[in-house]
Design a protein around this motif. Structure first.
Motif, PDB file in Angstrom:
ATOM      1  N   THR A  27       1.038   4.225  -2.840  1.00 36.89           N
ATOM      2  CA  THR A  27       0.841   5.632  -2.470  1.00 36.89           C
ATOM      3  C   THR A  27       2.000   6.488  -2.953  1.00 36.89           C
ATOM      4  O   THR A  27       1.788   7.570  -3.519  1.00 36.89           O
ATOM      5  N   LEU A  87       0.834  -1.203   0.000  1.00 39.33           N
ATOM      6  CA  LEU A  87       0.000   0.000   0.000  1.00 39.33           C
ATOM      7  C   LEU A  87       0.868   1.253   0.000  1.00 39.33           C
ATOM      8  O   LEU A  87       0.579   2.225  -0.703  1.00 39.33           O
ATOM      9  N   LEU A  88       1.948   1.250   0.758  1.00 37.25           N
ATOM     10  CA  LEU A  88       2.863   2.387   0.790  1.00 37.25           C
ATOM     11  C   LEU A  88       3.534   2.592  -0.567  1.00 37.25           C
ATOM     12  O   LEU A  88       3.679   3.739  -1.023  1.00 37.25           O
TER      13      LEU A  88
END
Length: 100
Positions: A76, A72-73
């Motif tokens: 992002t 997820l990072l």
């Protein structure tokens, strides 16, 4: 064109049976033979093995969570980078249209 092609049947469909005039007498089923249960090892959880199992499960949950958070990072950071590049390109194109 798009109709399915089915292979021929292996056995022909049964012909119409001759009508029965009498009904056969019901036959009682034979009793099933009693099979002794197979000797299987019984799993016994001691307190230490239960604790080890819980710790292993917790470790798996933590590892999977860390992998998901890192993915997820990464998404992002990639999204923010693409947004910054889009803003810079927009400013460059705007400056080129002004003739600077």
């Amino acid at each position: 064109m798009l109709t399915p092609k089915y292979p021929p049947q292996d056995t022909p469909p049964p012909a119409d049976p001759a009508p029965q005039t009498s009904t056969p007498a019901p036959v009682a089923p034979a009793p099933a033979p009693v099979v002794p249960a197979a000797a299987r090892p019984v799993v016994q959880l001691t307190p230490s093995s239960a604790l080890a199992l819980a710790a292993g499960g917790g470790a798996v949950v933590l590892v999977v969570g860390a992998v998901l958070v890192s993915m997820l990072l990464a998404v992002t950071i990639t999204g923010v980078s693409v947004a910054v590049v889009a803003v810079v390109l927009r400013l460059l194109v705007k400056d080129l249209q002004k003739g600077r």
